[in-house]
Design a protein around this motif. Structure first.
Motif, mmCIF file in Angstrom:
data_model
loop_
_atom_site.group_PDB
_atom_site.id
_atom_site.type_symbol
_atom_site.label_atom_id
_atom_site.label_comp_id
_atom_site.label_asym_id
_atom_site.label_seq_id
_atom_site.Cartn_x
_atom_site.Cartn_y
_atom_site.Cartn_z
ATOM 1 N N LYS A 157 1.064 -1.226 -0.108
ATOM 2 C CA LYS A 157 -0.019 0.061 0.217
ATOM 3 C C LYS A 157 0.825 1.103 0.121
ATOM 4 N N VAL A 159 0.742 5.265 1.119
ATOM 5 C CA VAL A 159 -0.725 5.690 2.071
ATOM 6 C C VAL A 159 -0.321 7.608 1.203
ATOM 7 N N ILE A 169 -5.270 6.043 0.422
ATOM 8 C CA ILE A 169 -4.733 4.727 -0.139
ATOM 9 C C ILE A 169 -4.804 3.782 -1.292
ATOM 10 N N ASP A 171 -3.504 0.633 -3.503
ATOM 11 C CA ASP A 171 -2.731 -0.481 -3.492
ATOM 12 C C ASP A 171 -1.964 -0.816 -4.844
ATOM 13 N N CYS A 206 4.652 3.381 7.433
ATOM 14 C CA CYS A 206 3.429 2.276 7.601
ATOM 15 C C CYS A 206 4.040 1.070 7.759
ATOM 16 N N GLY A 212 -0.665 -1.615 8.769
ATOM 17 C CA GLY A 212 -1.626 -0.533 9.506
ATOM 18 C C GLY A 212 -0.551 0.171 9.355
ATOM 19 N N PHE A 227 -5.805 -1.420 8.066
ATOM 20 C CA PHE A 227 -5.584 -0.651 6.713
ATOM 21 C C PHE A 227 -7.352 -1.670 5.965
ATOM 22 N N ASP A 229 -11.110 -2.631 6.350
ATOM 23 C CA ASP A 229 -11.817 -1.524 6.367
ATOM 24 C C ASP A 229 -13.301 -2.736 7.157
#
Length: 353
Positions: A157, A159, A169, A171, A206, A212, A227, A229
């Motif tokens: 990821k 951020v 964020i 991918d 990170c 996360g 991360f 959800d």
């Protein structure tokens, strides 16, 4: 266990250092971006009381350097400067080439070794993704809803935190698929969030386990988020106050609040360090939600932090801050890069093995 030693990288940089990074393979190689329009390369030598860090080479730029990171190996680096340029630096030969531009300076860059992608985020409200295997290929550009303030990459990821409490964020496997021509999809954020912090984000880091991230603000707070959800995962997120001092009673008492300028996760234990305008560095256990240690106060503000890839060293950029009045600010001749050699279990959290 007490740290084996703490020492200063010498000679010191010429002005405030906004970013320090350790090499991906060597725990002894450090690069630093400086407002004196240079990138500095240092090498740590010796052990214990004999440990020291010496300057290997300087890489002049045409404007103040805002951020720097290593690339695919210990001899490749990338920088961003006030000239709005993104630069590739060959640390072995000194060769520099411009690989990209923004309409305004990009305060942060990051490199993903897992996907060979360079990322830059700018005050012009854009984020660029470069195929690091082919810089002749045009980068993927995405428009952000605000000015980029902080940026960090995990194994999967990216951020990016912006003003107005916005967080996007992305991918990285999806980005890599588009860059490599395996997908014709338009790039969109994987998630869009609102920061848990009420004031401007200063730093993002990170988690090394890809679970996360943490963010910090100018108002003496840090938030930790995951991360995933799901409702269960989001219920785990939390924020806390830090880097504050109690004012003397004759001045009315209460908290004196300092910005949290820097965050860095330990690569082995997943604990993290925070550095602030109060001149302190603290270690935190993200899982146990507790402070582990506060190091001895430094006379100036802490601007950047980095752990070495093996977790043995913690590098700290130190320079005067704006707390005493911007008109008095000058990092010239007062900036330092301090390196602390950590004890074997010094950064180990409560549940770590």
């Amino acid at each position: 266990m007490a740290p084996v030693s703490q020492f200063e990288a010498k000679p010191a940089p010429g002005d405030m250092v906004g970013s320090v990074k350790f090499a991906p393979n060597s725990s002894s190689r450090i690069i630093a971006s400086c407002w004196d329009a240079r990138v500095y390369l240092y090498e740590i030598q010796g052990q214990g009381e004999e440990a020291h860090a010496s300057l290997v080479r300087e890489f002049p730029h045409k404007a103040a350097v805002l951020d720097v990171c290593f690339g695919k190996d210990d001899d490749e680096a990338f920088s961003t400067d006030l000239n709005k340029q993104i630069n590739r630096i060959d640390l072995a030969t000194g060769e520099q080439i411009v690989i990209g531009h923004h309409e305004k300076p990009a305060p942060r860059i990051a490199y993903s070794r897992e996907h060979s992608i360079l990322i830059s985020a700018s005050w012009d409200g854009s984020i660029h993704f470069y195929n690091a295997n082919d810089f002749d290929q045009a980068p993927i550009k995405a428009q952000l809803p605000g000015k980029a303030q902080a940026l960090a990459a995990s194994p999967s990821k990216v951020v990016v935190a912006m003003n107005a409490r916005l967080v996007h964020i992305y991918d990285l496997p999806t980005v890599a698929s588009i860059l490599n021509g395996k997908s014709a999809s338009e790039l969109t954020p994987w998630q869009q969030r609102e920061s848990s912090l009420k004031f401007l984000t200063r730093a993002v880091a990170c988690m090394p386990n890809d679970a996360g991230y943490a963010t910090s603000s100018i108002e003496g707070r840090v938030a930790v988020e995951w991360f995933e959800d799901s409702a269960e995962s989001q219920a785990r997120k939390y924020a806390f106050k830090c880097h504050r001092q109690t004012a003397p009673e004759e001045e009315g008492g209460g908290d004196i609040v300092f910005p949290v300028n820097a965050l860095a996760f330990h690569p082995r234990y997943g604990t993290f360090a925070s550095g602030g305008g109060d001149g302190t560095v603290a270690l935190w256990d993200a899982e146990a939600k507790r402070r582990m240690k506060v190091y001895q106060k430094i006379p100036n503000s802490v601007w950047a932090l980095a752990f070495s890839n093996d977790g043995k060293y913690l590098a700290m950029s130190v320079a005067p801050g704006f707390e005493t009045g911007q008109e008095d600010y000058s990092g010239e001749g007062q900036s330092q890069i301090l390196i602390r050699e950590l004890g074997e279990t010094e950064a180990r959290g409560k549940g770590a093995k």
